[in-house]
Write a protein that holds these residues in place. Structure first.
Motif, PDB file in Angstrom:
ATOM      1  N   SER A  76       0.823  -1.200   0.000  1.00 52.55           N
ATOM      2  CA  SER A  76       0.000   0.000   0.000  1.00 52.55           C
ATOM      3  C   SER A  76       0.861   1.256   0.000  1.00 52.55           C
ATOM      4  N   GLU A 132       2.325   1.620  -3.433  1.00 52.14           N
ATOM      5  CA  GLU A 132       1.264   2.056  -4.343  1.00 52.14           C
ATOM      6  C   GLU A 132       0.996   3.545  -4.195  1.00 52.14           C
ATOM      7  N   TYR A 163       3.510   5.614  -6.092  1.00 51.14           N
ATOM      8  CA  TYR A 163       3.239   5.565  -7.530  1.00 51.14           C
ATOM      9  C   TYR A 163       2.005   6.391  -7.878  1.00 51.14           C
ATOM     10  N   SER A 192       3.704   2.299 -12.718  1.00 46.78           N
ATOM     11  CA  SER A 192       2.962   1.604 -11.669  1.00 46.78           C
ATOM     12  C   SER A 192       3.831   0.499 -11.091  1.00 46.78           C
ATOM     13  N   GLN A 193       3.529   0.143  -9.859  1.00 45.00           N
ATOM     14  CA  GLN A 193       4.277  -0.933  -9.220  1.00 45.00           C
ATOM     15  C   GLN A 193       3.852  -2.272  -9.804  1.00 45.00           C
ATOM     16  N   HIS A 211       0.332  -3.524  -8.772  1.00 44.64           N
ATOM     17  CA  HIS A 211      -0.667  -2.448  -8.847  1.00 44.64           C
ATOM     18  C   HIS A 211      -2.103  -2.952  -8.705  1.00 44.64           C
ATOM     19  N   PHE A 218      -3.741  -3.223  -5.294  1.00 39.90           N
ATOM     20  CA  PHE A 218      -3.931  -2.013  -4.488  1.00 39.90           C
ATOM     21  C   PHE A 218      -4.689  -0.918  -5.229  1.00 39.90           C
ATOM     22  N   GLU A 219      -5.019  -1.167  -6.470  1.00 39.21           N
ATOM     23  CA  GLU A 219      -5.680  -0.178  -7.322  1.00 39.21           C
ATOM     24  C   GLU A 219      -6.935   0.365  -6.644  1.00 39.21           C
TER      25      GLU A 219
END
Length: 165
Positions: free
Chosen positions: A53, A56, A59, A70-71, A74, A77-78
């Motif tokens: 988190s 994220e 990013y 993005s990690q 992603h 955690f989007e």
């Protein structure tokens, strides 16, 4: 550490950003993947989720400042997705690698952000607006909070305390 900012308001936030950049890897060092998923029979977010988190969030802020990146995890955690008990989160080493990628890129964006951009507003959630400066300040605050939670998890799981050296 470079702290010459376009906006003087960002100076102290960049100092904190740099501190967090260094504290984060120390907060997760040596935690096993099994321990990273251990919630110790609580509903607390485990270290793996906290770590992902946190990455994220960096990013997401970078994206808001125009960076297209993005990690690796992603999708987990989007849109501020909360912890999912059915998911085995990636190893902490993967999150650290993504952290190491975004840290210098986001710092560059923070150094060059203008007062005009800092004063711009956006809708954080329906009916709630905030300035970019307020949002960046919140992100820096949340980083400290998450790193503190990781430091607590270290102790609860039997690891040495976070080292600040």
């Amino acid at each position: 550490m470079e702290t010459n900012t376009t906006s003087t308001r960002m100076s102290s936030l960049v100092v904190l950003y740099d501190m967090h950049t260094g504290f984060f890897p120390k907060a997760i060092v040596d935690i096993t993947d099994t321990d990273a998923h251990n919630r110790l029979n609580t509903k607390a977010n485990h270290a793996a989720w906290l770590t992902g988190s946190l990455v994220e969030q960096r990013y997401a802020l970078a994206n808001m400042l125009g960076v297209d990146a993005s990690q690796s995890a992603h999708q987990l955690f989007e849109n501020n997705k909360g912890i999912d008990d059915q998911v085995t989160y990636p190893p902490l080493s993967e999150f650290k690698a993504d952290w190491d990628k975004i840290a210098p890129i986001l710092k560059d964006e923070l150094l060059k952000i203008t007062d005009e951009k800092l004063d711009s507003t956006f809708e954080m959630m329906p009916g709630f607006r905030m300035t970019m400066y307020e949002f960046i300040t919140f992100v820096i605050y949340r980083e400290a909070s998450c790193i503190g939670q990781l430091a607590l998890w270290r102790r609860l799981l039997g690891y040495d305390a976070l080292k600040y050296d």
